[in-house]
Design an enzyme around this catalytic site. Structure first.
Site, PDB file in Angstrom:
ATOM      1  N   GLY A  70     -11.970  44.340 -29.774  1.00 29.43           N
ATOM      2  CA  GLY A  70     -13.251  44.128 -29.102  1.00 29.43           C
ATOM      3  C   GLY A  70     -13.077  44.140 -27.592  1.00 29.43           C
ATOM      4  N   GLY A  93     -15.513  43.383 -25.350  1.00 26.71           N
ATOM      5  CA  GLY A  93     -16.607  42.648 -24.701  1.00 26.71           C
ATOM      6  C   GLY A  93     -16.024  41.797 -23.592  1.00 26.71           C
ATOM      7  N   TYR A  94     -16.793  40.812 -23.143  1.00 23.93           N
ATOM      8  CA  TYR A  94     -16.317  39.947 -22.048  1.00 23.93           C
ATOM      9  C   TYR A  94     -14.971  39.316 -22.397  1.00 23.93           C
ATOM     10  CZ  TYR A  94     -21.074  40.146 -20.160  1.00 23.93           C
ATOM     11  OH  TYR A  94     -22.259  40.562 -19.643  1.00 23.93           O
ATOM     12  N   ALA A  95     -14.856  38.786 -23.629  1.00 28.75           N
ATOM     13  CA  ALA A  95     -13.666  38.026 -23.999  1.00 28.75           C
ATOM     14  C   ALA A  95     -12.445  38.936 -24.142  1.00 28.75           C
ATOM     15  CB  ALA A  95     -13.923  37.276 -25.301  1.00 28.75           C
ATOM     16  N   VAL A 125     -12.944  48.540 -36.432  1.00 25.98           N
ATOM     17  CA  VAL A 125     -12.023  47.657 -37.154  1.00 25.98           C
ATOM     18  C   VAL A 125     -12.580  47.448 -38.562  1.00 25.98           C
ATOM     19  CG1 VAL A 125     -10.962  45.362 -37.238  1.00 25.98           C
ATOM     20  CG2 VAL A 125     -11.403  46.458 -35.018  1.00 25.98           C
ATOM     21  N   GLU A 132     -36.082  36.018 -21.431  1.00 23.70           N
ATOM     22  CA  GLU A 132     -35.612  36.983 -20.424  1.00 23.70           C
ATOM     23  C   GLU A 132     -36.194  38.370 -20.696  1.00 23.70           C
ATOM     24  OE1 GLU A 132     -31.238  36.579 -20.055  1.00 23.70           O
ATOM     25  OE2 GLU A 132     -31.734  35.434 -18.254  1.00 23.70           O
ATOM     26  N   ASP A 182     -17.940  35.336 -28.974  1.00 27.26           N
ATOM     27  CA  ASP A 182     -19.019  34.939 -29.892  1.00 27.26           C
ATOM     28  C   ASP A 182     -18.570  34.714 -31.334  1.00 27.26           C
ATOM     29  OD1 ASP A 182     -20.675  35.033 -27.770  1.00 27.26           O
ATOM     30  OD2 ASP A 182     -21.705  36.882 -28.312  1.00 27.26           O
ATOM     31  N   ALA A 187     -21.659  34.480 -22.012  1.00 27.40           N
ATOM     32  CA  ALA A 187     -20.648  35.328 -21.366  1.00 27.40           C
ATOM     33  C   ALA A 187     -19.678  34.438 -20.594  1.00 27.40           C
ATOM     34  CB  ALA A 187     -21.341  36.301 -20.414  1.00 27.40           C
ATOM     35  N   LYS A 193     -28.473  33.515 -10.477  1.00 23.69           N
ATOM     36  CA  LYS A 193     -28.367  34.389 -11.655  1.00 23.69           C
ATOM     37  C   LYS A 193     -27.549  35.636 -11.303  1.00 23.69           C
ATOM     38  CE  LYS A 193     -29.580  35.886 -15.743  1.00 23.69           C
ATOM     39  NZ  LYS A 193     -29.285  35.170 -16.962  1.00 23.69           N
TER      40      LYS A 193
HETATM   41  P1  NAD Z   1     -31.433  31.313 -29.616  1.00 17.14           P
HETATM   42  O1  NAD Z   1     -30.935  30.812 -30.915  1.00 17.14           O
HETATM   43  O2  NAD Z   1     -31.080  30.575 -28.388  1.00 17.14           O
HETATM   44  O3  NAD Z   1     -33.033  31.442 -29.667  1.00 17.14           O
HETATM   45  C1  NAD Z   1     -33.707  31.954 -30.774  1.00 17.14           C
HETATM   46  C2  NAD Z   1     -35.121  31.396 -30.813  1.00 17.14           C
HETATM   47  O4  NAD Z   1     -35.785  31.975 -31.928  1.00 17.14           O
HETATM   48  C3  NAD Z   1     -35.171  29.881 -30.972  1.00 17.14           C
HETATM   49  O5  NAD Z   1     -36.009  29.333 -29.989  1.00 17.14           O
HETATM   50  C4  NAD Z   1     -35.721  29.686 -32.379  1.00 17.14           C
HETATM   51  O6  NAD Z   1     -36.540  28.537 -32.506  1.00 17.14           O
HETATM   52  C5  NAD Z   1     -36.532  30.958 -32.582  1.00 17.14           C
HETATM   53  N1  NAD Z   1     -36.688  31.319 -34.000  1.00 17.14           N
HETATM   54  C6  NAD Z   1     -35.726  31.362 -34.959  1.00 17.14           C
HETATM   55  N2  NAD Z   1     -36.256  31.722 -36.145  1.00 17.14           N
HETATM   56  C7  NAD Z   1     -37.583  31.901 -35.939  1.00 17.14           C
HETATM   57  C8  NAD Z   1     -38.676  32.285 -36.771  1.00 17.14           C
HETATM   58  N3  NAD Z   1     -38.521  32.549 -38.078  1.00 17.14           N
HETATM   59  N4  NAD Z   1     -39.906  32.362 -36.232  1.00 17.14           N
HETATM   60  C9  NAD Z   1     -40.087  32.137 -34.902  1.00 17.14           C
HETATM   61  N5  NAD Z   1     -39.110  31.768 -34.081  1.00 17.14           N
HETATM   62  C10 NAD Z   1     -37.861  31.661 -34.581  1.00 17.14           C
HETATM   63  O7  NAD Z   1     -30.952  32.832 -29.561  1.00 17.14           O
HETATM   64  P2  NAD Z   1     -30.825  33.815 -28.308  1.00 17.14           P
HETATM   65  O8  NAD Z   1     -31.948  33.649 -27.386  1.00 17.14           O
HETATM   66  O9  NAD Z   1     -30.575  35.157 -28.906  1.00 17.14           O
HETATM   67  O10 NAD Z   1     -29.508  33.332 -27.612  1.00 17.14           O
HETATM   68  C11 NAD Z   1     -28.262  33.356 -28.321  1.00 17.14           C
HETATM   69  C12 NAD Z   1     -27.202  32.628 -27.522  1.00 17.14           C
HETATM   70  O11 NAD Z   1     -26.902  33.340 -26.323  1.00 17.14           O
HETATM   71  C13 NAD Z   1     -27.647  31.234 -27.096  1.00 17.14           C
HETATM   72  O12 NAD Z   1     -26.547  30.382 -27.162  1.00 17.14           O
HETATM   73  C14 NAD Z   1     -28.097  31.438 -25.672  1.00 17.14           C
HETATM   74  O13 NAD Z   1     -28.002  30.276 -24.889  1.00 17.14           O
HETATM   75  C15 NAD Z   1     -27.134  32.516 -25.211  1.00 17.14           C
HETATM   76  N6  NAD Z   1     -27.717  33.305 -24.125  1.00 17.14           N
HETATM   77  C16 NAD Z   1     -27.375  32.966 -22.859  1.00 17.14           C
HETATM   78  C17 NAD Z   1     -27.879  33.672 -21.808  1.00 17.14           C
HETATM   79  C18 NAD Z   1     -27.477  33.274 -20.412  1.00 17.14           C
HETATM   80  O14 NAD Z   1     -26.743  32.303 -20.240  1.00 17.14           O
HETATM   81  N7  NAD Z   1     -27.950  33.947 -19.401  1.00 17.14           N
HETATM   82  C19 NAD Z   1     -28.766  34.745 -22.019  1.00 17.14           C
HETATM   83  C20 NAD Z   1     -29.108  35.067 -23.332  1.00 17.14           C
HETATM   84  C21 NAD Z   1     -28.579  34.338 -24.389  1.00 17.14           C
END
Ligand code: NAD
Length: 404
Positions: free
Chosen positions: A8, A10-12, A78, A167, A298, A315, A377
């Site tokens: 992989g 990716g970042y890691a 893989v 985002e 991840d 990341a 950011k």
């Molecule tokens: P997440 O799990 O943080 O958010 C998913 C959202 O979908 C939740 O709010 C949840 O309640 C909702 N959800 C789940 N099932 C649902 C349903 N059936 N109906 C409606 N809503 C539903 O996932 P993500 O946003 O993909 O993020 C994944 C990880 O990556 C997290 O740990 C996040 O903090 C991280 N992330 C970090 C950054 C950053 O630091 N800049 C950016 C993007 C993601």
């Protein structure tokens, strides 16, 4: 000569390779495997999906950071890791890879939680190809509208209002005027809707900051249906339930799936003790059953000292894990022993962007809003790029054309 196999880029994985190349000039050969010949900034996928950033600006060729005297890069898939025989099987190569140390950085996949129709009828956003497919889909719907005049074509639904969903909504707002131009309508006719199960969004932030973020998104004419759990996706239709109310539905030309991610399913398939593709790793970021296998990014679950829930996958933590893994491998190659200190992690901060110029978050104990958040950011994003690609990629962002 020790053989380190890194799976992989990716970042890691990629940062581990970059650091090992710097720290070990002899006595080591590294093999890096990835299905793509480019690294991508996973934190910017939402911009490629909205079309506010070209795919070439969030990718760079892996060959740019490889030292061919120490590292061999193999572009392949893989298929299997055999921890007992210490081998890795690839889809396109007969010969197995043998390792002394293996670093698994196999990344994440979209999590549909088995919701009927989600896989077939909603667009995931976990890699560059998927992000580009979302963009192409939106543009096709805007073009369709010119002949259909069906307002559903102008409706974009984001399923899941987590970090990624918020985002993405911000980036779509930035692109709204350009979509409107293609469809031949005014920008406010392009509807962007977030459907979110929870009523307390963004739990990683204080209630006040999360509320600020949610209000910011709403002020940009994004409809938020919170407390609405999606139960089914049909072609062009999202079905959800608000509390105990009857099921409701929303028609949409574009349905994007951002309800969360899990680690690569290969982890379970290869017999690792994983839950949703993640293994709870040791203090040295190794597999509890195989000390010569590092599991980072991840596919890893790292428990903080309070031991309640693993750190969220970001990341930033993936890069920190790469730092530690490279140090630990160097220590073992040189002394035969692990690094004396276990892995520890302190987040620099977490900032969510809402389009190119708006953001909110927290860094070093301070809550940030507006311009300072947006600047932070960009600093965090550039740091990630710097740490994998070096200055060359930081300055040359935008050189790599995915299609060539
Ligand atoms: P997440 O799990 O943080 O958010 C998913 C959202 O979908 C939740 O709010 C949840 O309640 C909702 N959800 C789940 N099932 C649902 C349903 N059936 N109906 C409606 N809503 C539903 O996932 P993500 O946003 O993909 O993020 C994944 C990880 O990556 C997290 O740990 C996040 O903090 C991280 N992330 C970090 C950054 C950053 O630091 N800049 C950016 C993007 C993601």
């Amino acid at each position: 000569m020790k053989e380190v196999v890194v799976l992989g880029a990716g970042y890691a994985g990629l940062k581990t390779v970059v650091l090992l190349q710097k720290k070990l000039k002899n006595n080591v050969h590294i093999t890096l495997v990835d299905r793509n010949n480019y690294h991508y900034e996973a934190t910017d996928l939402h911009e490629a999906a909205a079309g506010t950033q070209s795919a070439s600006r969030i990718t760079y060729p892996i060959s740019d950071v490889i030292n061919p005297q120490i590292t061999t890069f193999i572009q392949d898939e893989v298929v299997k890791i055999d921890p007992d025989k210490k081998t890795v099987k690839l889809a396109g190569h007969e010969e197995l890879l043998h390792y002394d140390y293996c670093v698994l950085g196999l990344g994440f996949v979209s999590e549909t939680f088995g919701i009927p129709g989600a896989e077939e009828n909603a667009l995931p956003m976990t890699n560059v190809k998927e992000a580009l497919a979302i963009y192409d889909h939106i543009i096709a719907k805007m073009k369709d509208y010119r002949t259909t005049h069906n307002p559903d074509d102008l409706q974009i639904v984001i399923c899941g209002g987590g970090f990624t969903g918020i985002e993405l909504a911000g980036a779509l707002v930035d692109a709204r005027a350009s979509y409107a131009k293609i469809a031949g309508v005014s920008p406010d006719e392009i509807k962007i809707t977030l459907i979110e199960a929870s009523t307390r969004l963004l739990p990683m932030f204080s209630e006040k900051l999360a509320e600020y973020g949610v209000n910011l998104v709403k002020s940009l004419n994004v409809q938020l249906l919170d407390g609405s759990r999606i139960s089914k996706i049909e072609p062009g239709k999202v079905i959800y339930k608000h509390g105990d109310d009857d099921e409701e539905s929303l028609n949409a030309g574009t349905i994007i799936w951002t309800t969360g991610v899990s680690g690569n399913p290969l982890m379970e398939e290869c017999g690792f003790d994983a839950k949703r593709g993640r293994v709870i790793v040791t203090d040295h970021l190794t597999d509890p059953k195989h000390d010569d296998i590092y599991i980072i990014g991840d596919v890893a679950a790292v428990m903080p000292p309070d031991g309640k829930r693993p750190y969220p996958t970001t990341a930033q933590i993936a890069l920190a894990m790469a730092d530690y893994t490279a140090e630990d491998i160097v220590s073992r190659i040189k002394t035969g022993k692990h690094e004396a200190k276990p892995f520890t992690y302190k987040s620099l901060g977490t900032v969510a962007s809402v389009g190119n110029t708006r953001a909110f978050g927290e860094a070093m104990g301070h809550e940030l809003r507006g311009y300072p958040a947006s600047a932070m950011k960009k600093i965090i994003a550039d740091r990630s790029l710097l740490e994998t690609g070096g200055l060359k990629e930081l300055f040359a962002k935008g050189r790599f054309d995915l299609y060539h």
